[in-house]
Write an enzyme that holds these catalytic residues in place. Structure first.
Site, mmCIF file in Angstrom:
data_model
loop_
_atom_site.group_PDB
_atom_site.id
_atom_site.type_symbol
_atom_site.label_atom_id
_atom_site.label_comp_id
_atom_site.label_asym_id
_atom_site.label_seq_id
_atom_site.Cartn_x
_atom_site.Cartn_y
_atom_site.Cartn_z
ATOM 1 N N ASP A 116 -2.447 -6.548 0.667
ATOM 2 C CA ASP A 116 -1.985 -5.471 -0.231
ATOM 3 C C ASP A 116 -3.148 -4.809 -0.973
ATOM 4 O O ASP A 116 -3.046 -4.522 -2.169
ATOM 5 C CB ASP A 116 -0.976 -6.008 -1.246
ATOM 6 C CG ASP A 116 0.283 -6.560 -0.595
ATOM 7 O OD1 ASP A 116 0.448 -6.367 0.622
ATOM 8 O OD2 ASP A 116 1.083 -7.192 -1.303
ATOM 9 N N ASP B 205 -0.905 -5.899 5.452
ATOM 10 C CA ASP B 205 -0.277 -4.785 4.722
ATOM 11 C C ASP B 205 -1.278 -4.137 3.760
ATOM 12 O O ASP B 205 -0.929 -3.788 2.630
ATOM 13 C CB ASP B 205 0.939 -5.278 3.927
ATOM 14 C CG ASP B 205 2.000 -5.916 4.814
ATOM 15 O OD1 ASP B 205 1.980 -5.687 6.024
ATOM 16 O OD2 ASP B 205 2.832 -6.665 4.274
ATOM 17 N N ARG C 220 3.655 -2.204 10.252
ATOM 18 C CA ARG C 220 5.022 -2.713 10.345
ATOM 19 C C ARG C 220 5.889 -1.944 9.365
ATOM 20 O O ARG C 220 5.408 -1.365 8.385
ATOM 21 C CB ARG C 220 5.082 -4.215 10.082
ATOM 22 C CG ARG C 220 4.607 -4.700 8.725
ATOM 23 C CD ARG C 220 4.823 -6.197 8.630
ATOM 24 N NE ARG C 220 4.164 -6.818 7.484
ATOM 25 C CZ ARG C 220 4.233 -8.122 7.212
ATOM 26 N NH1 ARG C 220 4.921 -8.932 8.008
ATOM 27 N NH2 ARG C 220 3.610 -8.631 6.167
#
Length: 357
Positions: A187, A208, A270
């Site tokens: 993140d 991510d 994703r």
């Protein structure tokens, strides 16, 4: 009898008072809206439209106006409507920096991403861990590295963790980053919402590490996977997790003329939302990219709503023959609307930014 008459009169007065309160509240909201709207139209110096109105200098040695970036931000008045430059000297600034929503029109200028860095190591949760948080509209940063060092091992024997630990969190509309770098593992960059422009930036991470519901263009950026370097036990990385949630949501990540490099193996993205949208155009993809390319994640069996596009890319990871069957192909006219700056800039806000090159 008096009581029975009194009650309806009181109720009538109460209704009138409530109506008056609603009218006053509406007037207040309208005035507040126009006040904020005016404040968010940042004014350039009249003498030269490319110059900022005022410069605040930050230097850890004490040679500037402030020793910390946060103190410089705190000194700017609320609802400022003129571009204020915070000129940051070379150095590693060990501080957590927040620009509150009522302080727009700030231009953070470092000495270069290899010389000026803002570093911290929080990892509490997604909403609290960011080293740098920007909430207002109209924010520009140039030549700065933003780092969350919690997940990044400092030596061969350091404990490796893959946990959310953000470098940057961007809420405001009309935000731009030039020649900046973003370091984290999971993140790294929360592109929360609003329209954003990243030019010639470096972004690294493993999981991510570019995520959120922003409507953003990443141009000539390097996107570097570090899963194989810092977390080799982690099976596969994920570069993007874009959170578009409806068919009329304008958000999406557009990468054009970028380079995707790295250690380990990774998906390009994703689905963080049911209508997740990512477009990669004329970029170089290394062999770190998995053959399937994309992951529907929580939206298996609903892949028709996902918009993942790769157009005119090259490199060992650009072969789409084994990509997921639901990879989209857009016609030239469809693709053009995402590639043009008008996708994020219909009113020309980027041209109105203070000169950054």
């Amino acid at each position: 009898m008096v009581e029975s008459l009194h009650f309806p009169l009181c109720k009538e007065l109460e209704v009138k008072m409530q109506f008056l309160q609603h009218i006053l509240a509406l007037i207040f909201i309208v005035l507040l809206y126009f006040s904020i709207s005016k404040a968010l139209e940042c004014q350039l110096n009249n003498a030269n439209k490319f110059k900022v109105a005022h410069t605040i200098r930050v230097d850890q040695s004490g040679k500037g106006d402030f020793k910390t970036i946060q103190n410089a931000i705190d000194s700017i008045p609320s609802n400022n409507d003129k571009w204020i430059r915070i000129l940051i000297s070379p150095g590693h600034f060990r501080e957590k920096v927040t620009i509150p929503a009522n302080k727009p029109c700030i231009f953070l200028e470092g000495a270069g991403s290899k010389l000026t860095s803002i570093e911290w190591g929080d990892h509490m949760d997604t909403c609290d861990s960011a080293t740098f948080t920007s909430s207002p509209d109209n924010i520009v940063a140039k030549g700065i590295s933003f780092k969350n060092i919690y997940n990044i091992p400092s030596g061969p024997d350091a404990k490796k963790k893959v946990e959310p630990a953000l470098a940057v969190r961007i809420y405001g509309d009309k935000s731009a980053f030039y020649n900046c770098a973003f370091f984290g593992l999971q993140d790294t960059l929360w592109d929360v919402q609003g329209r954003h422009y990243f030019y010639n930036c470096y972004i690294e991470g493993a999981v991510d590490f570019i995520f959120g519901s922003g409507q953003s263009i990443y141009e000539k950026c390097e996107i570097n996977l570090t899963a194989g370097k810092y977390a080799p036990e982690y099976p596969n990385g994920y570069i993007t997790a874009q959170g578009r949630n409806s068919s009329d949501d304008p958000s999406g990540f557009v990468f054009k003329y970028c380079v995707f490099t790295g250690y380990g193996k990774t998906y390009l993205g994703r689905a963080y939302g049911a209508y997740s949208r990512v477009i990669i155009y004329k970029s170089v993809l290394s062999d770190a990219i998995l053959a399937s390319g994309w992951d529907a994640w929580r939206y298996v069996h609903h892949e028709g709503n996902l918009i993942y596009v790769e157009a005119d890319c090259k490199g060992p990871g650009a072969n789409t023959s084994k990509r997921v069957p639901w990879l989209k192909k857009l016609g030239a006219s469809q693709l053009k609307k995402f590639l043009n700056l008008s996708y994020i800039d219909k009113e020309g806000w980027i041209a109105k930014l203070p000169k950054v090159s």
